[in-house]
Design a protein around this motif. Structure first.
Motif, PDB file in Angstrom:
ATOM      1  N   THR A 183      -5.057  -4.871 -42.316  1.00  0.00           N
ATOM      2  CA  THR A 183      -4.881  -4.675 -40.874  1.00  0.00           C
ATOM      3  C   THR A 183      -3.436  -4.325 -40.556  1.00  0.00           C
ATOM      4  O   THR A 183      -3.166  -3.396 -39.802  1.00  0.00           O
ATOM      5  CB  THR A 183      -5.290  -5.950 -40.107  1.00  0.00           C
ATOM      6  OG1 THR A 183      -6.631  -6.276 -40.442  1.00  0.00           O
ATOM      7  CG2 THR A 183      -5.150  -5.754 -38.615  1.00  0.00           C
ATOM      8  N   ARG A 184      -2.516  -5.046 -41.158  1.00  0.00           N
ATOM      9  CA  ARG A 184      -1.096  -4.800 -40.908  1.00  0.00           C
ATOM     10  C   ARG A 184      -0.693  -3.418 -41.447  1.00  0.00           C
ATOM     11  O   ARG A 184       0.085  -2.697 -40.825  1.00  0.00           O
ATOM     12  CB  ARG A 184      -0.263  -5.888 -41.564  1.00  0.00           C
ATOM     13  CG  ARG A 184       1.153  -5.925 -41.108  1.00  0.00           C
ATOM     14  CD  ARG A 184       1.793  -7.212 -41.569  1.00  0.00           C
ATOM     15  NE  ARG A 184       3.111  -7.332 -41.018  1.00  0.00           N
ATOM     16  CZ  ARG A 184       3.817  -8.409 -41.066  1.00  0.00           C
ATOM     17  NH1 ARG A 184       3.324  -9.499 -41.627  1.00  0.00           N
ATOM     18  NH2 ARG A 184       5.018  -8.459 -40.551  1.00  0.00           N
ATOM     19  N   THR A 185      -1.230  -3.053 -42.608  1.00  0.00           N
ATOM     20  CA  THR A 185      -0.938  -1.743 -43.181  1.00  0.00           C
ATOM     21  C   THR A 185      -1.496  -0.637 -42.291  1.00  0.00           C
ATOM     22  O   THR A 185      -0.840   0.380 -42.072  1.00  0.00           O
ATOM     23  CB  THR A 185      -1.537  -1.639 -44.595  1.00  0.00           C
ATOM     24  OG1 THR A 185      -0.979  -2.680 -45.394  1.00  0.00           O
ATOM     25  CG2 THR A 185      -1.239  -0.302 -45.227  1.00  0.00           C
ATOM     26  N   ALA A 186      -2.685  -0.815 -41.760  1.00  0.00           N
ATOM     27  CA  ALA A 186      -3.290   0.191 -40.882  1.00  0.00           C
ATOM     28  C   ALA A 186      -2.484   0.359 -39.597  1.00  0.00           C
ATOM     29  O   ALA A 186      -2.358   1.467 -39.080  1.00  0.00           O
ATOM     30  CB  ALA A 186      -4.726  -0.202 -40.559  1.00  0.00           C
ATOM     31  N   LEU A 187      -1.925  -0.723 -39.094  1.00  0.00           N
ATOM     32  CA  LEU A 187      -1.108  -0.643 -37.881  1.00  0.00           C
ATOM     33  C   LEU A 187       0.174   0.143 -38.112  1.00  0.00           C
ATOM     34  O   LEU A 187       0.748   0.686 -37.179  1.00  0.00           O
ATOM     35  CB  LEU A 187      -0.774  -2.044 -37.364  1.00  0.00           C
ATOM     36  CG  LEU A 187      -1.950  -2.839 -36.794  1.00  0.00           C
ATOM     37  CD1 LEU A 187      -1.526  -4.264 -36.474  1.00  0.00           C
ATOM     38  CD2 LEU A 187      -2.491  -2.160 -35.549  1.00  0.00           C
ATOM     39  N   ARG A 188       0.620   0.217 -39.358  1.00  0.00           N
ATOM     40  CA  ARG A 188       1.846   0.955 -39.687  1.00  0.00           C
ATOM     41  C   ARG A 188       1.532   2.313 -40.313  1.00  0.00           C
ATOM     42  O   ARG A 188       2.297   2.833 -41.097  1.00  0.00           O
ATOM     43  CB  ARG A 188       2.714   0.136 -40.643  1.00  0.00           C
ATOM     44  CG  ARG A 188       3.223  -1.133 -39.992  1.00  0.00           C
ATOM     45  CD  ARG A 188       4.343  -1.769 -40.757  1.00  0.00           C
ATOM     46  NE  ARG A 188       5.525  -0.921 -40.705  1.00  0.00           N
ATOM     47  CZ  ARG A 188       6.302  -0.678 -41.750  1.00  0.00           C
ATOM     48  NH1 ARG A 188       6.045  -1.194 -42.913  1.00  0.00           N
ATOM     49  NH2 ARG A 188       7.355   0.090 -41.628  1.00  0.00           N
ATOM     50  N   ASP A 189       0.409   2.903 -39.978  1.00  0.00           N
ATOM     51  CA  ASP A 189      -0.009   4.230 -40.472  1.00  0.00           C
ATOM     52  C   ASP A 189      -0.086   4.302 -41.980  1.00  0.00           C
ATOM     53  O   ASP A 189       0.326   5.276 -42.602  1.00  0.00           O
ATOM     54  CB  ASP A 189       0.935   5.319 -39.946  1.00  0.00           C
ATOM     55  CG  ASP A 189       0.871   5.449 -38.438  1.00  0.00           C
ATOM     56  OD1 ASP A 189      -0.225   5.244 -37.884  1.00  0.00           O
ATOM     57  OD2 ASP A 189       1.905   5.756 -37.818  1.00  0.00           O
ATOM     58  N   GLY A 190      -0.597   3.264 -42.598  1.00  0.00           N
ATOM     59  CA  GLY A 190      -0.826   3.275 -44.038  1.00  0.00           C
ATOM     60  C   GLY A 190       0.357   2.872 -44.883  1.00  0.00           C
ATOM     61  O   GLY A 190       0.284   2.884 -46.105  1.00  0.00           O
ATOM     62  N   VAL A 191       1.474   2.525 -44.270  1.00  0.00           N
ATOM     63  CA  VAL A 191       2.661   2.106 -45.021  1.00  0.00           C
ATOM     64  C   VAL A 191       2.700   0.579 -45.020  1.00  0.00           C
ATOM     65  O   VAL A 191       2.825  -0.040 -43.975  1.00  0.00           O
ATOM     66  CB  VAL A 191       3.952   2.658 -44.378  1.00  0.00           C
ATOM     67  CG1 VAL A 191       5.173   2.203 -45.153  1.00  0.00           C
ATOM     68  CG2 VAL A 191       3.898   4.166 -44.302  1.00  0.00           C
ATOM     69  N   PRO A 192       2.587  -0.047 -46.199  1.00  0.00           N
ATOM     70  CA  PRO A 192       2.602  -1.507 -46.222  1.00  0.00           C
ATOM     71  C   PRO A 192       3.990  -2.064 -45.910  1.00  0.00           C
ATOM     72  O   PRO A 192       5.006  -1.398 -46.126  1.00  0.00           O
ATOM     73  CB  PRO A 192       2.194  -1.848 -47.659  1.00  0.00           C
ATOM     74  CG  PRO A 192       2.544  -0.649 -48.449  1.00  0.00           C
ATOM     75  CD  PRO A 192       2.410   0.527 -47.527  1.00  0.00           C
ATOM     76  N   ASP A 193       4.027  -3.253 -45.354  1.00  0.00           N
ATOM     77  CA  ASP A 193       5.300  -3.927 -45.081  1.00  0.00           C
ATOM     78  C   ASP A 193       5.907  -4.409 -46.387  1.00  0.00           C
ATOM     79  O   ASP A 193       5.210  -4.728 -47.339  1.00  0.00           O
ATOM     80  CB  ASP A 193       5.083  -5.140 -44.174  1.00  0.00           C
ATOM     81  CG  ASP A 193       4.984  -4.754 -42.710  1.00  0.00           C
ATOM     82  OD1 ASP A 193       5.396  -3.644 -42.365  1.00  0.00           O
ATOM     83  OD2 ASP A 193       4.500  -5.585 -41.925  1.00  0.00           O
TER      84      ASP A 193
ATOM     85  N   PRO B 144       7.937  10.124 -40.205  1.00  0.00           N
ATOM     86  CA  PRO B 144       6.555  10.003 -40.653  1.00  0.00           C
ATOM     87  C   PRO B 144       6.379  10.726 -41.982  1.00  0.00           C
ATOM     88  O   PRO B 144       7.082  11.692 -42.278  1.00  0.00           O
ATOM     89  CB  PRO B 144       5.744  10.668 -39.545  1.00  0.00           C
ATOM     90  CG  PRO B 144       6.689  11.384 -38.680  1.00  0.00           C
ATOM     91  CD  PRO B 144       8.064  10.860 -38.971  1.00  0.00           C
ATOM     92  N   ARG B 145       5.451  10.239 -42.775  1.00  0.00           N
ATOM     93  CA  ARG B 145       5.269  10.798 -44.114  1.00  0.00           C
ATOM     94  C   ARG B 145       4.806  12.239 -44.075  1.00  0.00           C
ATOM     95  O   ARG B 145       5.132  13.024 -44.947  1.00  0.00           O
ATOM     96  CB  ARG B 145       4.296   9.942 -44.899  1.00  0.00           C
ATOM     97  CG  ARG B 145       4.879   8.591 -45.207  1.00  0.00           C
ATOM     98  CD  ARG B 145       3.979   7.607 -45.856  1.00  0.00           C
ATOM     99  NE  ARG B 145       2.802   8.105 -46.507  1.00  0.00           N
ATOM    100  CZ  ARG B 145       2.057   7.393 -47.306  1.00  0.00           C
ATOM    101  NH1 ARG B 145       2.381   6.159 -47.564  1.00  0.00           N
ATOM    102  NH2 ARG B 145       0.975   7.876 -47.841  1.00  0.00           N
ATOM    103  N   HIS B 146       4.052  12.601 -43.056  1.00  0.00           N
ATOM    104  CA  HIS B 146       3.538  13.964 -42.953  1.00  0.00           C
ATOM    105  C   HIS B 146       3.940  14.538 -41.595  1.00  0.00           C
ATOM    106  O   HIS B 146       3.105  14.779 -40.736  1.00  0.00           O
ATOM    107  CB  HIS B 146       2.020  13.988 -43.118  1.00  0.00           C
ATOM    108  CG  HIS B 146       1.559  13.432 -44.427  1.00  0.00           C
ATOM    109  ND1 HIS B 146       1.826  14.044 -45.630  1.00  0.00           N
ATOM    110  CD2 HIS B 146       0.889  12.313 -44.735  1.00  0.00           C
ATOM    111  CE1 HIS B 146       1.322  13.339 -46.615  1.00  0.00           C
ATOM    112  NE2 HIS B 146       0.746  12.271 -46.106  1.00  0.00           N
TER     113      HIS B 146
END
Length: 99
Positions: A10-20, A69-71
């Motif tokens: 959930t936390r990773t999804a909130l950050r656009d796929g970038v884990p904390d 952003p990554r992309h």
């Protein structure tokens, strides 16, 4: 949301796929920087006067601090343009227009 672990989906999804980053990763990056700066100071202080001084070390890469952003649209456009030029070049080689 609070109380979620840094690696949870959930936390990773909130950050656009970038884990904390975990606390250990942050501390290890800071420790790596401190040690490399210490080594650099030591080598500069004890370097031969006739030789060039060593370069200052680069900061440990912190992927969790990347602000872009990554992309990004600019990056996607550059990649698509490079792919288009590659296809055109390969086609020209296949047709014999260029060697």
């Amino acid at each position: 949301m609070s109380g979620l672990s840094p690696g949870c989906a959930t936390r990773t999804a909130l950050r656009d796929g970038v884990p904390d980053a975990t606390g250990e990763q942050i501390i290890l990056a800071d420790l790596f920087d401190a040690l490399s700066i210490h080594d650099w100071h030591y080598s500069v202080a004890h370097a031969d006067e006739k030789k060039p001084k060593p370069k200052k070390p680069k900061r440990y890469p912190r992927w969790w601090e990347q602000s872009k952003p990554r992309h990004s649209p600019q990056r996607v456009a550059k990649l698509e343009d490079a792919r288009r030029r590659k296809r055109e070049r390969e086609k020209a080689i296949a047709e014999g227009r260029i060697a």
